[in-house]
Design a protein around this motif. Structure first.
Motif, mmCIF file in Angstrom:
data_model
loop_
_atom_site.group_PDB
_atom_site.id
_atom_site.type_symbol
_atom_site.label_atom_id
_atom_site.label_comp_id
_atom_site.label_asym_id
_atom_site.label_seq_id
_atom_site.Cartn_x
_atom_site.Cartn_y
_atom_site.Cartn_z
ATOM 1 N N LEU A 242 -7.738 -12.267 -2.027
ATOM 2 C CA LEU A 242 -6.444 -12.891 -2.318
ATOM 3 C C LEU A 242 -5.560 -11.982 -3.164
ATOM 4 N N SER A 243 -6.122 -11.360 -4.187
ATOM 5 C CA SER A 243 -5.314 -10.474 -5.027
ATOM 6 C C SER A 243 -4.858 -9.241 -4.251
ATOM 7 N N THR A 244 -5.691 -8.735 -3.355
ATOM 8 C CA THR A 244 -5.305 -7.603 -2.514
ATOM 9 C C THR A 244 -4.177 -8.003 -1.568
ATOM 10 N N ALA A 245 -4.300 -9.183 -0.977
ATOM 11 C CA ALA A 245 -3.255 -9.667 -0.070
ATOM 12 C C ALA A 245 -1.943 -9.853 -0.818
ATOM 13 N N MET A 246 -2.015 -10.384 -2.034
ATOM 14 C CA MET A 246 -0.798 -10.575 -2.818
ATOM 15 C C MET A 246 -0.150 -9.243 -3.180
ATOM 16 N N SER A 247 -0.975 -8.236 -3.475
ATOM 17 C CA SER A 247 -0.439 -6.903 -3.782
ATOM 18 C C SER A 247 0.258 -6.299 -2.573
ATOM 19 N N VAL A 248 -0.340 -6.482 -1.403
ATOM 20 C CA VAL A 248 0.253 -5.948 -0.170
ATOM 21 C C VAL A 248 1.561 -6.655 0.132
#
Length: 104
Positions: A96-102
């Motif tokens: 989730l945090s990776t997706a939000m960063s992207v």
């Protein structure tokens, strides 16, 4: 491109969020929301401002998804550090945090 992904995700998620499906889980929704409210009320400082509300609401939604769709307690609403969380919870947080960063 974003529209096609949204439509694909919506076709998977929207049927799960129909009223008839959610009515059976109102107690779970209330319990998880009460956990979050208790966490907020535990801070007895009236001048405290919750700056991480988005992250905590995200944890609430993830916990609800875990309970309702997987019958699994992610324990994201517990006051635990990342290292004390279950492995599945850590993996979901990472994704989730990776997706939000992207997205940002």
């Amino acid at each position: 491109f974003l529209g096609a992904n949204y439509k694909r995700h919506a076709t998977l998620i929207i049927p799960l969020l129909r009223r008839a499906k959610l009515l059976g889980h109102l107690d779970t929704i209330n319990d998880c929301t009460d956990k979050l409210l208790a966490r907020w009320q535990a801070i007895n400082n009236p001048t405290h401002i919750h700056l991480d509300m988005f992250h905590q609401l995200q944890q609430l939604v993830m916990d609800l998804f875990g309970f309702i769709f997987f019958d699994y307690d992610l324990q994201l609403l517990e006051n635990r550090s990342i290292s004390e969380q279950k492995e599945f919870s850590q993996a979901l947080n990472l994704v989730l945090s990776t997706a939000m960063s992207v997205i940002q």
